[in-house]
Design an enzyme around this catalytic site. Sequence first.
Site, mmCIF file in Angstrom:
data_model
loop_
_atom_site.group_PDB
_atom_site.id
_atom_site.type_symbol
_atom_site.label_atom_id
_atom_site.label_comp_id
_atom_site.label_asym_id
_atom_site.label_seq_id
_atom_site.Cartn_x
_atom_site.Cartn_y
_atom_site.Cartn_z
ATOM 1 N N CYS A 68 54.796 41.330 39.970
ATOM 2 C CA CYS A 68 53.709 39.605 39.693
ATOM 3 C C CYS A 68 54.586 38.480 39.195
ATOM 4 O O CYS A 68 54.766 37.269 40.155
ATOM 5 C CB CYS A 68 52.452 39.637 39.631
ATOM 6 S SG CYS A 68 51.455 40.160 40.265
ATOM 7 N N HIS A 121 51.413 26.435 51.228
ATOM 8 C CA HIS A 121 51.765 26.433 51.165
ATOM 9 C C HIS A 121 52.767 25.922 50.939
ATOM 10 O O HIS A 121 54.461 24.931 51.294
ATOM 11 C CB HIS A 121 52.073 25.791 53.209
ATOM 12 C CG HIS A 121 51.591 27.085 53.628
ATOM 13 N ND1 HIS A 121 50.467 26.642 54.201
ATOM 14 C CD2 HIS A 121 52.177 27.650 54.795
ATOM 15 C CE1 HIS A 121 49.504 28.030 55.146
ATOM 16 N NE2 HIS A 121 51.142 28.110 55.696
ATOM 17 N N GLU A 171 41.145 36.469 44.793
ATOM 18 C CA GLU A 171 43.086 35.941 45.674
ATOM 19 C C GLU A 171 43.758 37.544 46.309
ATOM 20 O O GLU A 171 44.763 37.090 47.624
ATOM 21 C CB GLU A 171 44.023 36.717 44.238
ATOM 22 C CG GLU A 171 44.862 37.162 43.955
ATOM 23 C CD GLU A 171 45.886 37.721 42.316
ATOM 24 O OE1 GLU A 171 46.166 36.614 41.414
ATOM 25 O OE2 GLU A 171 46.059 38.339 42.872
#
Length: 127
Positions: A26, A70, A115
């Site tokens: 991550c 985005h 998530e």
Amino acid sequence: MPARYTLKVLTEFASAHTLREYPGACARMHGHNWKVETEVDASALDEVGMGVDFKVIKNAARRIGERLDHRYLNEIEPFTEVNPTAENIAAYFYRELAAELNNDRIRIRSVTLWETDRACVRYTEDQ
């Protein structure tokens, strides 16, 4: 005991982030299709018989989500300094929603940020 109504609205946005100082995959850029559950407590009903119109909650959460949608979160304040973990994103939504919606009758109770379909964090503050 006084009445309390809890309303919940679900919104979503998609974004990418990297977790600074994270000792694993991550730490590389990756993305999520986040779901945001907003819970609002109402202590009384309005003249129509609503604690608050679901549309009001949904529109506020969507406006905040649009700032992040985005986008690469690490380039957006406050995440240029604050690590864009799920915990910090949930706290960000909570504080932004509270600033916009809290009044003498309604208060943000919590924000749950999903998530994935199997992992979420719930953020709240003592009231």
